[in-house]
Design a protein around this motif. Structure first.
Motif: not given
Length: 196
Positions: A7-25
């Motif tokens: 569960k911790s790894n999934k949360t970490r991956r989701a957080l990194i993916l969200s940050l990448l999306v925000v950066l690209c936008v």
């Protein structure tokens, strides 16, 4: 414990993916805003030195006689023409070329149009004048006299003086010593004047 780690790894991956999306936008919106304001983004800027000659002029020899090279430009290579000058027992590399015509004085003309940036009367080298033509400076030394002054304008083909004698190279008799600078660096005059 295993379920907690997954569960911790999934949360970490989701957080990194969200940050990448925000950066690209953010990058996309910033670039769109800059384009709307008319600002250009400089991607690559390199300056390449180019010899720019005055309009409708190609460099010409600064004399009309069949002069020959008596002392060549020192480029570190061996050749049939001397490239060093001996003065008072010291050998020095030649920073230009010396041309002679049967020990006769000959007219020295402006190779290009330009502005006189230096005039000298040297006890060893004789009279000299330096003419600037864009990023090219040509110094004419061992002249018999000088009527030009710093700041004067000359046109291509104007007679600057006549070839003369000097103390530095007395064995040459009447001669012209040419030094050429391109972008502040001394270069072989033969490469500029297309001499062999």
């Amino acid at each position: 414990m295993i379920a907690y780690e997954k569960k911790s790894n999934k949360t970490r991956r989701a957080l990194i993916l969200s940050l990448l999306v925000v950066l690209c936008v953010s990058v996309f919106l910033l670039s769109e805003k800059m384009m709307q304001q008319g600002e250009e983004t400089l991607v690559f800027n390199e300056t390449v030195p180019v010899i720019k000659l005055p309009d409708d002029e190609s460099i010409q020899l600064p004399y009309s006689v069949s002069a020959i090279i008596a002392i060549d430009y020192f480029d570190g290579k061996e050749g049939d023409i001397p490239k060093v000058v001996e003065f008072e027992g010291v050998f020095r590399p030649s920073q230009g070329i010396d041309v002679v015509y049967n020990d006769e004085a000959f007219d020295v003309t402006a190779a290009l149009s330009g502005e006189v940036i230096d005039v000298k009367e040297d006890p060893l080298l004789g009279y000299s004048v330096t003419i600037q033509s864009d990023n090219l400076k040509i110094t004419y030394q061992s002249l018999s006299d000088m009527k030009l002054q710093k700041g004067d304008s000359v046109k291509q083909g104007d007679v600057l003086s006549t070839a003369g004698k000097n103390v530095y190279n007395p064995q040459l008799g009447n001669h012209l010593h040419l030094i050429v600078e391109k972008d502040g660096k001394i270069v072989d005059p033969k490469s500029v004047f297309k001499l062999q």
